[in-house]
Design a protein around this motif. Structure first.
Motif, PDB file in Angstrom:
ATOM      1  N   TYR A 199      46.887  52.874  40.512  1.00  0.00           N
ATOM      2  CA  TYR A 199      46.670  51.706  39.666  1.00  0.00           C
ATOM      3  C   TYR A 199      47.276  51.964  38.303  1.00  0.00           C
ATOM      4  N   SER A 200      47.970  50.953  37.772  1.00  0.00           N
ATOM      5  CA  SER A 200      48.474  51.038  36.409  1.00  0.00           C
ATOM      6  C   SER A 200      48.382  49.656  35.777  1.00  0.00           C
ATOM      7  N   VAL A 201      48.155  49.631  34.472  1.00  0.00           N
ATOM      8  CA  VAL A 201      48.092  48.371  33.727  1.00  0.00           C
ATOM      9  C   VAL A 201      48.723  48.585  32.362  1.00  0.00           C
ATOM     10  N   SER A 202      49.513  47.615  31.926  1.00  0.00           N
ATOM     11  CA  SER A 202      50.020  47.621  30.557  1.00  0.00           C
ATOM     12  C   SER A 202      49.815  46.232  29.988  1.00  0.00           C
ATOM     13  N   GLY A 203      49.341  46.150  28.764  1.00  0.00           N
ATOM     14  CA  GLY A 203      49.111  44.878  28.113  1.00  0.00           C
ATOM     15  C   GLY A 203      47.651  44.481  28.028  1.00  0.00           C
ATOM     16  N   CYS A 204      46.788  45.066  28.838  1.00  0.00           N
ATOM     17  CA  CYS A 204      45.342  44.816  28.810  1.00  0.00           C
ATOM     18  C   CYS A 204      44.644  46.161  28.754  1.00  0.00           C
ATOM     19  N   SER A 205      43.418  46.141  28.268  1.00  0.00           N
ATOM     20  CA  SER A 205      42.648  47.373  28.341  1.00  0.00           C
ATOM     21  C   SER A 205      41.968  47.420  29.700  1.00  0.00           C
ATOM     22  N   GLY A 206      41.814  48.594  30.229  1.00  0.00           N
ATOM     23  CA  GLY A 206      41.148  48.712  31.515  1.00  0.00           C
ATOM     24  C   GLY A 206      41.559  49.961  32.243  1.00  0.00           C
ATOM     25  N   GLY A 207      40.836  50.224  33.297  1.00  0.00           N
ATOM     26  CA  GLY A 207      41.139  51.399  34.091  1.00  0.00           C
ATOM     27  C   GLY A 207      40.228  51.482  35.282  1.00  0.00           C
ATOM     28  N   GLY A 208      40.241  52.603  35.941  1.00  0.00           N
ATOM     29  CA  GLY A 208      39.448  52.803  37.146  1.00  0.00           C
ATOM     30  C   GLY A 208      37.988  53.013  36.829  1.00  0.00           C
ATOM     31  N   GLY A 209      37.231  53.182  37.871  1.00  0.00           N
ATOM     32  CA  GLY A 209      35.830  53.529  37.702  1.00  0.00           C
ATOM     33  C   GLY A 209      34.851  52.420  38.004  1.00  0.00           C
ATOM     34  N   GLY A 223      46.861  35.016  25.287  1.00  0.00           N
ATOM     35  CA  GLY A 223      48.252  35.229  24.903  1.00  0.00           C
ATOM     36  C   GLY A 223      48.854  36.486  25.489  1.00  0.00           C
ATOM     37  N   THR A 224      48.020  37.331  26.061  1.00  0.00           N
ATOM     38  CA  THR A 224      48.488  38.578  26.659  1.00  0.00           C
ATOM     39  C   THR A 224      49.255  38.308  27.943  1.00  0.00           C
ATOM     40  N   VAL A 225      50.363  39.011  28.119  1.00  0.00           N
ATOM     41  CA  VAL A 225      51.045  39.044  29.408  1.00  0.00           C
ATOM     42  C   VAL A 225      51.035  40.506  29.849  1.00  0.00           C
ATOM     43  N   ALA A 226      50.186  40.804  30.817  1.00  0.00           N
ATOM     44  CA  ALA A 226      50.021  42.178  31.284  1.00  0.00           C
ATOM     45  C   ALA A 226      50.808  42.398  32.568  1.00  0.00           C
ATOM     46  N   THR A 227      51.155  43.652  32.811  1.00  0.00           N
ATOM     47  CA  THR A 227      51.785  44.046  34.061  1.00  0.00           C
ATOM     48  C   THR A 227      50.831  44.976  34.788  1.00  0.00           C
ATOM     49  N   ILE A 228      50.522  44.622  36.033  1.00  0.00           N
ATOM     50  CA  ILE A 228      49.601  45.395  36.855  1.00  0.00           C
ATOM     51  C   ILE A 228      50.392  46.049  37.986  1.00  0.00           C
ATOM     52  N   ASN A 229      50.246  47.355  38.132  1.00  0.00           N
ATOM     53  CA  ASN A 229      50.908  48.112  39.207  1.00  0.00           C
ATOM     54  C   ASN A 229      52.417  47.887  39.265  1.00  0.00           C
ATOM     55  N   ASP A 230      53.005  47.540  38.146  1.00  0.00           N
ATOM     56  CA  ASP A 230      54.460  47.308  38.039  1.00  0.00           C
ATOM     57  C   ASP A 230      54.958  46.167  38.916  1.00  0.00           C
ATOM     58  N   VAL A 231      54.064  45.402  39.549  1.00  0.00           N
ATOM     59  CA  VAL A 231      54.504  44.336  40.460  1.00  0.00           C
ATOM     60  C   VAL A 231      53.862  42.982  40.179  1.00  0.00           C
ATOM     61  N   MET A 232      52.799  42.941  39.398  1.00  0.00           N
ATOM     62  CA  MET A 232      52.092  41.693  39.139  1.00  0.00           C
ATOM     63  C   MET A 232      52.053  41.404  37.650  1.00  0.00           C
TER      64      MET A 232
END
Length: 92
Positions: A37-47, A63-72
């Protein structure tokens, strides 16, 4: 709140559930379906625990545009009193 959005399996997440909407951010949880799992643009993580399986929690500001797992791509378009508009599409 409590709304659930199903996303394609290739995104590595199960259905995304909105858990809270604040004036400037949306909080969500989702089970993991992939090996990482990876996320950029939002705070968050596993657990986050989701029915006994691994998952993630995210908090994204309007207004955030985040990228999740480099594909979403996940964009918080608008937040109202009790609603939020999310745009989910393949990452470019």
């Amino acid at each position: 709140m409590g709304d659930v959005v199903a996303v394609p399996e290739r995104y590595g997440l199960g259905p995304i559930e909105v858990t809270a909407i604040a004036a400037d951010a949306v909080e969500m949880v989702a089970p993991l379906t992939g090996s990482g799992y990876s996320v950029s643009g939002c705070s968050g993580g596993g657990g986050v625990s989701s029915q006994g399986r691994g998952g993630v929690g995210m908090s994204c500001e309007v207004g955030t545009v985040a990228t999740i797992n480099d594909v979403m791509s996940l964009e918080i378009v608008k937040i109202g009193d009790t609603v939020a508009v999310l745009r989910i599409e393949p990452a470019e």
